[in-house]
Design a protein around this motif. Structure first.
Motif, PDB file in Angstrom:
ATOM      1  N   ASP A 294       0.840  -1.204   0.000  1.00  0.00           N
ATOM      2  CA  ASP A 294       0.000   0.000   0.000  1.00  0.00           C
ATOM      3  C   ASP A 294       0.874   1.253   0.000  1.00  0.00           C
ATOM      4  OD1 ASP A 294      -2.273  -1.592   0.169  1.00  0.00           O
ATOM      5  OD2 ASP A 294      -2.507  -1.297   2.332  1.00  0.00           O
TER       6      ASP A 294
ATOM      7  N   VAL B  71       2.126   1.796  -3.483  1.00  0.00           N
ATOM      8  CA  VAL B  71       1.081   2.339  -4.357  1.00  0.00           C
ATOM      9  C   VAL B  71       0.916   3.832  -4.106  1.00  0.00           C
ATOM     10  CG1 VAL B  71      -1.411   2.323  -4.839  1.00  0.00           C
ATOM     11  CG2 VAL B  71      -0.153   0.156  -4.655  1.00  0.00           C
ATOM     12  N   TRP B  72       0.863   4.220  -2.842  1.00  0.00           N
ATOM     13  CA  TRP B  72       0.704   5.635  -2.500  1.00  0.00           C
ATOM     14  C   TRP B  72       1.900   6.442  -3.010  1.00  0.00           C
ATOM     15  CZ3 TRP B  72       3.396   8.994   0.817  1.00  0.00           C
ATOM     16  CH2 TRP B  72       2.765  10.228   1.023  1.00  0.00           C
TER      17      TRP B  72
END
Length: 188
Positions: free
Chosen positions: A32, A35-36
């Motif tokens: 995550d 992705v950020w």
């Protein structure tokens, strides 16, 4: 990540704080976090450079802890009150984790200096995020940071226009307008 994904395009510190929406947390795994970071890569060279790195659960925990310190300090600064010293110190400590240096090299004709950070990828990431937070917290514009007017949204934004009410017209603005439309039609 949420089905809508994180809100991005605000100052870096707000984008980080906005990874904790009203429901859940958008940074629950190192994936995550990657992705950020990828969403930030269009705007920040630091994000592009860090995308090649492998982040650990400890790196994720450090980012999440820093995010909480930034969020608390931001809440106080927005209200015009003194932020907790522990939160400011945490941001300062994170800034010192990966010092910046000007690395000198010879290019065959002259000496060149290249700005880079030392330290692990996780330390470089938290330092970069902390520097973004320091810049926002010390900026007088921080007093204009708003929370979205949608009842179920906690996203923060720095309005470019004084009449802006929602974190995003596509997210909350449309939802609020559609709900208002249905309420009106129901009562007619």
């Amino acid at each position: 990540m949420s089905e809508l994904g994180p809100l991005t395009g605000e100052p870096l510190a707000l984008d980080l704080v906005n990874t904790r929406p009203a429901t859940g947390d958008l940074l629950t795994t190192p994936g995550d976090l990657r992705v950020w970071l990828g969403l930030q890569a269009d705007r920040f060279a630091e994000a592009r450079e860090l995308l090649a790195a492998e982040f650990t659960a400890a790196d994720l925990a450090a980012v999440r802890e820093l995010r909480e310190h930034i969020a608390r300090a931001l809440e106080h600064v927005r209200a015009g009150t003194r932020p907790p010293a522990t939160d400011l110190e945490a941001v300062n400590r994170a800034q010192r984790a990966a010092p910046a240096i000007s690395e000198l090299t010879w290019n065959g004709e002259t000496v060149t200096a290249t700005h880079r950070r030392t330290g692990t990828p996780g330390a470089r990431l938290t330092t970069w995020l902390a520097e973004g937070a320091a810049g926002l917290l010390a900026d007088p514009a921080v007093a204009t940071v708003r929370q979205c007017d949608a009842a179920d949204c906690v996203m923060l934004f720095l309005p470019a226009h004084p009449r802006r009410r929602w974190c995003s017209a596509a997210r909350c603005g449309n939802r609020v307008r559609v709900a208002r439309h249905y309420r009106r039609r129901k009562h007619t």
